[in-house]
Enzyme design. Structure first.
Site, PDB file in Angstrom:
ATOM      1  N   VAL A   1      24.532 146.508  48.679  1.00 49.46           N
ATOM      2  CA  VAL A   1      25.852 145.963  49.014  1.00 49.46           C
ATOM      3  C   VAL A   1      25.942 146.154  50.526  1.00 49.46           C
ATOM      4  O   VAL A   1      26.166 147.260  51.009  1.00 49.46           O
ATOM      5  CB  VAL A   1      26.987 146.694  48.267  1.00 49.46           C
ATOM      6  CG1 VAL A   1      28.344 146.178  48.714  1.00 49.46           C
ATOM      7  CG2 VAL A   1      26.813 146.529  46.756  1.00 49.46           C
ATOM      8  N   PRO A   2      25.707 145.073  51.278  1.00 51.53           N
ATOM      9  CA  PRO A   2      25.387 145.188  52.714  1.00 51.53           C
ATOM     10  C   PRO A   2      26.557 145.471  53.651  1.00 51.53           C
ATOM     11  O   PRO A   2      26.909 144.663  54.509  1.00 51.53           O
ATOM     12  CB  PRO A   2      24.751 143.835  53.015  1.00 51.53           C
ATOM     13  CG  PRO A   2      25.442 142.897  52.073  1.00 51.53           C
ATOM     14  CD  PRO A   2      25.668 143.694  50.812  1.00 51.53           C
ATOM     15  N   CYS A   3      27.126 146.656  53.533  1.00 51.23           N
ATOM     16  CA  CYS A   3      28.238 147.023  54.412  1.00 51.23           C
ATOM     17  C   CYS A   3      27.768 147.216  55.860  1.00 51.23           C
ATOM     18  O   CYS A   3      28.583 147.202  56.779  1.00 51.23           O
ATOM     19  CB  CYS A   3      28.955 148.253  53.896  1.00 51.23           C
ATOM     20  SG  CYS A   3      27.930 149.681  53.605  1.00 51.23           S
ATOM     21  N   HIS A   4      26.453 147.340  56.063  1.00 51.11           N
ATOM     22  CA  HIS A   4      25.936 147.469  57.428  1.00 51.11           C
ATOM     23  C   HIS A   4      26.155 146.188  58.230  1.00 51.11           C
ATOM     24  O   HIS A   4      26.084 146.207  59.452  1.00 51.11           O
ATOM     25  CB  HIS A   4      24.446 147.854  57.415  1.00 51.11           C
ATOM     26  CG  HIS A   4      23.567 146.861  56.734  1.00 51.11           C
ATOM     27  ND1 HIS A   4      23.398 146.847  55.360  1.00 51.11           N
ATOM     28  CD2 HIS A   4      22.819 145.841  57.219  1.00 51.11           C
ATOM     29  CE1 HIS A   4      22.568 145.868  55.034  1.00 51.11           C
ATOM     30  NE2 HIS A   4      22.210 145.237  56.148  1.00 51.11           N
TER      31      HIS A   4
END
Length: 183
Positions: A140-143
């Site tokens: 889950v690409p919160c970066h």
């Protein structure tokens, strides 16, 4: 035996090149991807809140499909994930985490963009808090979320990990573009 109230959490240390973090799953879903070089306590503390009383079993084999896709991502060979994952959070957090999954590989969005995407334009700070609570880093690409002015801002895995992930995606995209232009 897994029950619906207290599922067994299987965990493993993903150790690949310079990457080192814990991952955890139920028998069905990936539920946790930890921060770079953090101790297993990060996983245990999170699990106490989200899966209280669940037993823990170290099981590299059970986690292998999840580790394989994350490793492919870290090698720059995977842009999307096909392994099932499941977030445990409030409806607001789930909406934010779903919006994160809509950010394309190699692109970035601001906290305001995410707030607008979930139709809560005034909830930028709450969006930031939900992003900070994302238990499944990388997948889950919160970066990919940055400040409105383009600055790198907080990340549960630390700004160094965030920078490494963004650079990895940038390099992978550049290398794919180079391959296409030589064909």
């Amino acid at each position: 035996m897994e029950t619906t109230s207290k599922p067994t959490l299987y965990w493993s240390l993903l150790d690949f090149q310079d990457w080192n973090f814990y991952i955890a799953a139920t028998s069905k879903w990936l539920v946790f991807v930890g921060s770079q070089n953090k101790s297993i306590e990060e996983l245990f503390e999170w699990a106490k809140k989200r899966f209280p009383g669940s037993p823990f079993i170290e099981d590299d084999e059970m986690l292998q499909p999840f580790a394989a896709e994350i490793t492919q991502y870290l090698e720059g060979k995977r842009k999307t994930f096909t392994v099932p994952f499941h977030n445990v959070g409030t409806p607001f957090q789930l909406a934010v985490w779903h919006a994160l999954c809509e950010i394309p590989y190699g692109q970035m969005k601001s906290y305001s963009d995410i707030a607008n995407a979930i139709n809560k334009p005034a909830a930028v700070r709450a969006v930031g808090a939900a992003i900070g609570a994302n238990p499944i880093l990388i997948t889950v690409p919160c970066h990919r979320v940055i400040g409105k002015n383009g600055s790198l801002t907080g990340y549960r895995g630390g700004l160094e990990m965030k920078t490494l992930l963004l650079d990895l995606e940038k390099r992978a995209l550049s290398s794919n573009e180079s391959l296409l232009s030589t064909q």
